[in-house]
Design an enzyme around this catalytic site. Structure first.
Site, PDB file in Angstrom:
ATOM      1  CB  ALA A  74      -0.786   0.170   1.047  1.00 36.42           C
ATOM      2  CD  GLN A  78       2.794   8.449  -3.202  1.00 37.27           C
ATOM      3  OE1 GLN A  78       3.008   9.729  -2.181  1.00 37.27           O
ATOM      4  NE2 GLN A  78       3.474   8.303  -3.716  1.00 37.27           N
ATOM      5  CB  CYS A  79      -3.027   3.145  -0.524  1.00 34.26           C
ATOM      6  SG  CYS A  79      -4.903   3.109  -0.181  1.00 34.26           S
ATOM      7  CB  SER A  80      -2.761   7.412   3.637  1.00 34.97           C
ATOM      8  OG  SER A  80      -3.552   8.106   3.751  1.00 34.97           O
ATOM      9  CB  VAL A  83      -0.397   2.910   5.671  1.00 33.71           C
ATOM     10  CG1 VAL A  83       0.732   3.344   6.519  1.00 33.71           C
ATOM     11  CG2 VAL A  83       0.540   2.842   3.601  1.00 33.71           C
TER      12      VAL A  83
END
Length: 292
Positions: A74, A78-80, A83
Site C-alpha cells: 500500500a 502512497q495509500c495512507s 497503511v
C-alpha cells in the site's frame, strides 16, 4: 476462531445484513472498504473470503508478516488508508512496534521484497525470473517457494486494493485520523466530515454531487464533439490519449497532504521509481510481453 464469512441465499438486503454481521464478528469492525463494497453483496462476499484466506487462515507466513507486506504494498501507491489499517492489524497480531518506524527497521528478509514490490506496483512487465531466483537463493534471509508465492499474492492484492480505495474516495477510519466519514469530501465543502454519519453525511452527498457534475461535463463534451465537423477518428483517439496521459499525472488527494503521508514514506525505498509508459514510441522503449 470464526471461519470464512458466508452469505445466505436469500434476499439481497438480509444477505448484506448477515454478511456485515459476519464481517464484524470476524474482524471486530466493519471498515469503510466493506461498507462501500456492500453496495454489491456478492462481490463483498468474495472479497471477504479472499481477505480471510490471505490474512487469517493457515499459510507459510506468520500473521504479522502478512500485514507488514500489505503495508509495504500500500505504501508503494502512497495509500495512507491501507497503511494505517494494517499498521493497527500488525500490532494486534503481535507484530514488533519497532518495525513500524520504517522499512529500514524490518528484517532483511522483508526488505528484500522491496525491488519486486516496486516493480509489481509500477512496471510489472519488467519482472524477470532473475528477480524470483534472487529471493529464493539459499541463505540466511532466503524465501521458501511457498512463502514467496503468498507474499507475491499479498503484494498484488494490495496494489489493486489501493486503486479501489482511491477510486472510491475512501477515507481513513475514525481511529486512524479522527474522522469517521467513509467518503472523501469535496475540497470546496465547508462541512466537517467528522460530524456527519458515515454513509449519509455531507461527505457522501458531496461525493455524489461531484460525480453528477462530472457526468454532466462528460455529456456536454461528448455532445460538443459530435457537433464538430471534420473531426476524424484519429483526432478523437489523439484527444483520448492526451486526456489519459494527463489523468495519470494527477496524484490522489491524500498524496498532496503531507500530514497523511508522513506515516507512509518510511515504508518506501526509492520513492522516485514510478509508472513509465511502455507503449512503443521509439527505439528505446522497453520490451513488452502481451498475452491475449
Amino acid at each position: 476462531a470464526l471461519g470464512i464469512p458466508q452469505i445466505p441465499q436469500e434476499g439481497a438486503e438480509s444477505s448484506l445484513r448477515q454478511l456485515l454481521i459476519e464481517a464484524f464478528g470476524w474482524a471486530g469492525r466493519v471498515d469503510h472498504v466493506a461498507m462501500v463494497m456492500g453496495l454489491h453483496p456478492q462481490y463483498l462476499s468474495s472479497f471477504w473470503k479472499t481477505q480471510c484466506l490471505l490474512l487469517r487462515m493457515d499459510g507459510p507466513l506468520p500473521y504479522h508478516k502478512r500485514h507488514y507486506i500489505a503495508i509495504m504494498a500500500a505504501a508503494r501507491h502512497q495509500c495512507s488508508y491501507l497503511v494505517g489499517l494494517h499498521m493497527r492489524e500488525f500490532l494486534q497480531v503481535g507484530g514488533n512496534p519497532a518495525w513500524l518506524r520504517g522499512l529500514h527497521c524490518a528484517p532483511q528478509k522483508l526488505r528484500n521484497l522491496n525491488e519486486i514490490n516496486k516493480l509489481l506496483a509500477h512496471r510489472p512487465w519488467l519482472v524477470t525470473k532473475e528477480h524470483i531466483e534472487a529471493l529464493l537463493k539459499p541463505g540466511e534471509d532466503s524465501w521458501s517457494l511457498a512463502e514467496l508465492v503468498q507474499a507475491l499474492v499479498l503484494l498484488t492484492h494490495y496494489h489493486s486494493l489501493a486503486s479501489f480505495v482511491f477510486g472510491c474516495g475512501i477515507k481513513p477510519e475514525e481511529d486512524q485520523d479522527g474522522g469517521n466519514s467513509c467518503w472523501t469530501t469535496s475540497p470546496h465543502s465547508d462541512s466537517s466530515p467528522a460530524s456527519e454519519d458515515s454513509m449519509g453525511g455531507s461527505g457522501g452527498k458531496d461525493a455524489m454531487q461531484e460525480v453528477e457534475m462530472l457526468m454532466e461535463r462528460m455529456k456536454l463534451l461528448q455532445e460538443n464533439q459530435l457537433e464538430e465537423e471534420g473531426v476524424t477518428q484519429e483526432e478523437l483517439e489523439t484527444r483520448f490519449e492526451l486526456e489519459k496521459t494527463e489523468s495519470l499525472l494527477v496524484p490522489p488527494s491524500d498524496v498532496l497532504d503531507p500530514s497523511l503521508q508522513s506515516k507512509v514514506r518510511c515504508f518506501v525505498e526509492d520513492p522516485e521509481f514510478g509508472y513509465k509508459d511502455f507503449t512503443r514510441r521509439g527505439e528505446q522503449a522497453p520490451p513488452t510481453f502481451r498475452a491475449q
